[in-house]
Scaffold this motif. Structure first.
Motif, PDB file in Angstrom:
ATOM      1  N   ASP A  99       0.847  -1.196   0.000  1.00 22.82           N
ATOM      2  CA  ASP A  99       0.000   0.000   0.000  1.00 22.82           C
ATOM      3  C   ASP A  99       0.882   1.245   0.000  1.00 22.82           C
ATOM      4  OD1 ASP A  99      -2.238  -1.589   0.031  1.00 22.82           O
ATOM      5  OD2 ASP A  99      -2.605  -1.375   2.185  1.00 22.82           O
ATOM      6  N   ASP A 100       0.262   2.401  -0.169  1.00 26.57           N
ATOM      7  CA  ASP A 100       1.014   3.650  -0.279  1.00 26.57           C
ATOM      8  C   ASP A 100       1.787   4.014   0.978  1.00 26.57           C
ATOM      9  OD1 ASP A 100       0.270   3.979  -2.903  1.00 26.57           O
ATOM     10  OD2 ASP A 100      -1.428   5.284  -2.452  1.00 26.57           O
ATOM     11  N   ASP A 101       1.463   3.377   2.101  1.00 28.91           N
ATOM     12  CA  ASP A 101       2.222   3.634   3.329  1.00 28.91           C
ATOM     13  C   ASP A 101       3.211   2.507   3.634  1.00 28.91           C
ATOM     14  OD1 ASP A 101       0.536   1.613   4.078  1.00 28.91           O
ATOM     15  OD2 ASP A 101      -0.381   2.681   5.770  1.00 28.91           O
ATOM     16  N   GLY A 102       3.363   1.580   2.700  1.00 28.37           N
ATOM     17  CA  GLY A 102       4.292   0.470   2.878  1.00 28.37           C
ATOM     18  C   GLY A 102       3.712  -0.733   3.597  1.00 28.37           C
ATOM     19  N   SER A 103       2.448  -0.660   3.994  1.00 30.42           N
ATOM     20  CA  SER A 103       1.829  -1.780   4.701  1.00 30.42           C
ATOM     21  C   SER A 103       1.219  -2.769   3.710  1.00 30.42           C
ATOM     22  CB  SER A 103       0.739  -1.261   5.647  1.00 30.42           C
ATOM     23  OG  SER A 103      -0.304  -0.642   4.909  1.00 30.42           O
ATOM     24  N   ASN A 104       0.783  -3.911   4.233  1.00 29.46           N
ATOM     25  CA  ASN A 104       0.087  -4.941   3.458  1.00 29.46           C
ATOM     26  C   ASN A 104       0.862  -5.399   2.224  1.00 29.46           C
ATOM     27  OD1 ASN A 104      -2.252  -4.877   5.178  1.00 29.46           O
ATOM     28  ND2 ASN A 104      -2.796  -2.939   4.194  1.00 29.46           N
ATOM     29  N   PRO A 105       2.078  -5.889   2.388  1.00 30.77           N
ATOM     30  CA  PRO A 105       2.824  -6.389   1.233  1.00 30.77           C
ATOM     31  C   PRO A 105       2.126  -7.590   0.610  1.00 30.77           C
ATOM     32  CG  PRO A 105       3.887  -7.076   3.261  1.00 30.77           C
ATOM     33  CD  PRO A 105       2.798  -6.111   3.651  1.00 30.77           C
TER      34      PRO A 105
ATOM     35  N   LEU B  36       0.495 -20.575  -6.671  1.00 26.67           N
ATOM     36  CA  LEU B  36      -0.418 -21.621  -7.135  1.00 26.67           C
ATOM     37  C   LEU B  36      -1.230 -22.187  -5.977  1.00 26.67           C
ATOM     38  CD1 LEU B  36      -1.339 -23.132  -9.635  1.00 26.67           C
ATOM     39  CD2 LEU B  36       0.451 -24.822  -9.191  1.00 26.67           C
ATOM     40  N   ARG B  37      -0.589 -22.357  -4.831  1.00 19.98           N
ATOM     41  CA  ARG B  37      -1.305 -22.867  -3.656  1.00 19.98           C
ATOM     42  C   ARG B  37      -2.416 -21.909  -3.235  1.00 19.98           C
ATOM     43  NH1 ARG B  37       2.838 -24.006  -1.040  1.00 19.98           N
ATOM     44  NH2 ARG B  37       3.099 -22.046   0.089  1.00 19.98           N
ATOM     45  N   ALA B  38      -2.142 -20.610  -3.254  1.00 22.11           N
ATOM     46  CA  ALA B  38      -3.168 -19.631  -2.879  1.00 22.11           C
ATOM     47  C   ALA B  38      -4.374 -19.736  -3.799  1.00 22.11           C
ATOM     48  CB  ALA B  38      -2.586 -18.221  -2.917  1.00 22.11           C
ATOM     49  N   LEU B  39      -4.127 -19.886  -5.086  1.00 17.67           N
ATOM     50  CA  LEU B  39      -5.238 -20.001  -6.037  1.00 17.67           C
ATOM     51  C   LEU B  39      -6.023 -21.300  -5.828  1.00 17.67           C
ATOM     52  CD1 LEU B  39      -3.435 -18.826  -9.302  1.00 17.67           C
ATOM     53  CD2 LEU B  39      -5.224 -17.566  -8.086  1.00 17.67           C
ATOM     54  N   LYS B  40      -5.318 -22.417  -5.722  1.00 19.15           N
ATOM     55  CA  LYS B  40      -5.979 -23.718  -5.672  1.00 19.15           C
ATOM     56  C   LYS B  40      -6.720 -23.956  -4.356  1.00 19.15           C
ATOM     57  CE  LYS B  40      -3.765 -27.255  -7.486  1.00 19.15           C
ATOM     58  NZ  LYS B  40      -2.677 -28.214  -7.834  1.00 19.15           N
TER      59      LYS B  40
ATOM     60  N   TRP C 121      -7.951 -13.513  -1.106  1.00 15.96           N
ATOM     61  CA  TRP C 121      -7.310 -12.300  -0.577  1.00 15.96           C
ATOM     62  C   TRP C 121      -6.599 -12.595   0.740  1.00 15.96           C
ATOM     63  CZ3 TRP C 121      -7.746 -11.196  -5.058  1.00 15.96           C
ATOM     64  CH2 TRP C 121      -7.938  -9.934  -5.616  1.00 15.96           C
ATOM     65  N   ARG C 122      -7.178 -13.475   1.555  1.00 16.66           N
ATOM     66  CA  ARG C 122      -6.553 -13.836   2.838  1.00 16.66           C
ATOM     67  C   ARG C 122      -5.354 -14.763   2.633  1.00 16.66           C
ATOM     68  NH1 ARG C 122     -12.117 -14.264   4.071  1.00 16.66           N
ATOM     69  NH2 ARG C 122     -12.065 -16.562   3.980  1.00 16.66           N
ATOM     70  N   ASN C 123      -5.342 -15.489   1.505  1.00 18.29           N
ATOM     71  CA  ASN C 123      -4.300 -16.488   1.250  1.00 18.29           C
ATOM     72  C   ASN C 123      -3.155 -15.966   0.401  1.00 18.29           C
ATOM     73  OD1 ASN C 123      -5.711 -18.408   2.689  1.00 18.29           O
ATOM     74  ND2 ASN C 123      -6.695 -19.300   0.875  1.00 18.29           N
ATOM     75  N   LEU C 124      -3.239 -14.742  -0.098  1.00 23.40           N
ATOM     76  CA  LEU C 124      -2.199 -14.243  -0.986  1.00 23.40           C
ATOM     77  C   LEU C 124      -0.845 -14.227  -0.279  1.00 23.40           C
ATOM     78  CD1 LEU C 124      -3.969 -11.222  -2.746  1.00 23.40           C
ATOM     79  CD2 LEU C 124      -3.460 -13.482  -3.726  1.00 23.40           C
ATOM     80  N   PRO C 125       0.198 -14.692  -0.963  1.00 18.80           N
ATOM     81  CA  PRO C 125       1.526 -14.669  -0.337  1.00 18.80           C
ATOM     82  C   PRO C 125       2.026 -13.240  -0.126  1.00 18.80           C
ATOM     83  CG  PRO C 125       1.680 -15.392  -2.622  1.00 18.80           C
ATOM     84  CD  PRO C 125       0.228 -15.303  -2.304  1.00 18.80           C
TER      85      PRO C 125
END
Length: 199
Positions: free
Chosen positions: A109-115, A179-183, A192-196
């Protein structure tokens, strides 16, 4: 940027797998239709990029809750996030014998959070020794990714001051974390919760 192929064998970047299923009839039909409208590798690669970028909405933009991950499913449902759209573009390129691979960025995010890890494609046209990164994510206000082999025009240039980074590795197959996040996600909220958050 200088990409580092994970596999030194160029044939690895033409192979099919469970996500990049370019043997699938829908991928073949789409590739053949695009090729017949172009006829050379550069024009085809540009057309395939624009097809994925423009005719398959990013599900965060469209609001689609479905999660697709196979290239054929992305083309069939006209839906996917950056990883899935990248699988579709790589499959279309490989279907016509153009080496292509997957690469990634770390964005925030624009403040550097949520990579979060973002997916891209790299292509190597016949006669070239260089890989060029392209981003089929899909344009929207503030995002203007284009097919450019000389000067990158990606959706999100990284901002190192915010901890963002370009990963230099070029993968022949999807990174296991993406791939794991998608599957393993039943819908986009779960995805969205599983995104690396790193590779």
């Amino acid at each position: 940027m200088q990409l580092i192929p994970q596999n030194p064998d160029i044939h690895a970047y033409l192979a099919s797998d469970e996500a990049i299923d370019h043997w699938h009839p829908l991928v073949q039909e789409t590739a053949d239709a695009l090729w017949s409208a172009t006829g050379d590798a550069y024009s085809y690669a540009k057309a395939a990029f624009e097809f994925v970028r423009d005719t398959i909405p990013h599900s965060a933009d469209s609001g689609d809750l479905r999660v697709s991950w196979r290239a054929s499913d992305v083309l069939g449902t006209r839906n996917g996030i950056c990883y899935a759209k990248s699988h579709a573009l790589v499959a279309l390129l490989r279907a016509q014998g153009i080496p292509a691979g997957l690469c990634y960025q770390l964005l925030a995010d624009d403040d550097g959070s949520n990579p979060v890890v973002h997916g891209l494609v790299a292509v190597r046209l016949p006669g070239s020794e260089d890989w060029a990164r392209i981003d089929p994510r899909g344009n929207k206000p503030g995002v203007d990714a284009r097919f450019s082999l000389d000067v990158e025009q990606l959706a999100f240039p990284v901002r190192p001051e915010l901890g963002e980074a370009d990963y230099p590795e070029l993968y022949a197959a999807p990174h296991p974390a993406t791939l794991r996040a998608l599957k393993e996600s039943a819908d986009r909220p779960e995805l969205w919760r599983n995104l690396p958050t790193a590779l």
